[in-house]
Design an enzyme around this catalytic site. Structure first.
Site, PDB file in Angstrom:
ATOM      1  N   LEU A 185      16.556  12.368  29.357  1.00  0.00           N
ATOM      2  CA  LEU A 185      15.830  13.776  29.265  1.00  0.00           C
ATOM      3  C   LEU A 185      17.052  14.552  29.159  1.00  0.00           C
ATOM      4  O   LEU A 185      18.166  14.460  29.947  1.00  0.00           O
ATOM      5  CB  LEU A 185      14.796  13.898  30.287  1.00  0.00           C
ATOM      6  CG  LEU A 185      13.722  13.360  30.163  1.00  0.00           C
ATOM      7  CD1 LEU A 185      12.910  13.718  31.503  1.00  0.00           C
ATOM      8  CD2 LEU A 185      12.783  13.446  28.992  1.00  0.00           C
ATOM      9  N   ASP A 186      17.144  15.538  28.475  1.00  0.00           N
ATOM     10  CA  ASP A 186      17.895  16.661  28.451  1.00  0.00           C
ATOM     11  C   ASP A 186      17.759  17.791  29.338  1.00  0.00           C
ATOM     12  O   ASP A 186      16.639  17.721  30.161  1.00  0.00           O
ATOM     13  CB  ASP A 186      18.251  17.077  27.068  1.00  0.00           C
ATOM     14  CG  ASP A 186      16.885  17.965  26.395  1.00  0.00           C
ATOM     15  OD1 ASP A 186      16.109  18.426  27.198  1.00  0.00           O
ATOM     16  OD2 ASP A 186      16.806  17.959  25.200  1.00  0.00           O
ATOM     17  N   ALA A 187      18.817  18.794  29.660  1.00  0.00           N
ATOM     18  CA  ALA A 187      18.454  19.626  30.767  1.00  0.00           C
ATOM     19  C   ALA A 187      17.147  20.496  30.594  1.00  0.00           C
ATOM     20  O   ALA A 187      16.575  20.976  31.576  1.00  0.00           O
ATOM     21  CB  ALA A 187      19.537  20.441  30.753  1.00  0.00           C
ATOM     22  N   SER A 233      14.327  19.327  29.400  1.00  0.00           N
ATOM     23  CA  SER A 233      13.034  18.581  29.417  1.00  0.00           C
ATOM     24  C   SER A 233      12.713  18.029  30.728  1.00  0.00           C
ATOM     25  O   SER A 233      13.474  18.340  31.762  1.00  0.00           O
ATOM     26  CB  SER A 233      13.227  17.487  28.537  1.00  0.00           C
ATOM     27  OG  SER A 233      13.601  17.962  27.191  1.00  0.00           O
TER      28      SER A 233
END
Length: 194
Positions: free
Chosen positions: A1-3, A5
């Site tokens: 997951l990115d920052a 999400s």
């Protein structure tokens, strides 16, 4: 997951498990709840489900289910299921069909669910907890037997140490093999074609 999400993250030191979960060949579902700005059309859903072209190639087909609209916030809530995990893939495929993702929450990875976990909370799982199911529903099988994809999946899982592949032929054997999965050690994989 990115920052930007939220949601479920699987942390493991088991390379075989990580490979199975991440590689699109094994069709391990990753389900997301997605809030997009505006209202999605049937045409946009059809494009997402068919796959769209990204810089590194076409995205794999996905499942998209509208969950509701919020006219006050001017957004649509959807559930999207993907079988691969390219960098920022969901945000990029929605952008390709003209929609901006406002919120993204991963709610499951295969059989592992976010449900019951608070933000920042974790839980340990053991190999005995892993029971994977896959399907090629909607994939043409042909008159000569199972699809090539299913045969490749079976071969790959059989190559993993301590894994068991269960491939039922009908409804009765599916019930029996699903029950048998509970008593097996290691990774169990139930492959269905319909």
């Amino acid at each position: 997951l990115d920052a930007d999400s939220l949601g479920l993250i699987l942390v493991t030191n088991d390379g075989d498990l990580a490979h199975v979960v991440c590689h699109p060949r094994y069709r391990i579902e990753k389900r997301y709840q997605v809030a997009v700005k505006g209202f999605i059309t049937r045409e946009q859903i059809a494009k997402l489900e068919a796959g769209v072209w990204l810089s590194e190639g076409k995205s794999s087909p996905a499942k998209v289910v509208p969950l509701g609209r919020n006219p006050r916030r001017n957004e649509t809530i959807l559930e999207m299921t993907v079988f691969e995990g390219r960098n920022r893939e969901i945000r990029r495929v929605f952008a390709k069909v003209g929609l901006m993702v406002r919120r993204l929450l991963r709610i499951s990875i295969g059989p592992l669910l976010l449900q019951g976990l608070e933000p920042g909370e974790g839980r340990a799982i053991s190999r005995a907890d892993l029971r994977l199911c896959g399907s090629h529903a909607g994939v043409s099988i042909g008159e000569d037997g199972p699809s090539q994809m299913a045969l490749e999946d079976l071969a790959a899982f059989r190559a993993l140490h301590g894994s068991t592949v269960l491939y039922p032929a009908d409804g009765t054997s599916t019930v029996a093999l699903t029950t048998a999965m509970c008593d097996l050690q290691g990774i169990s994989y139930l492959r269905t074609t319909r």
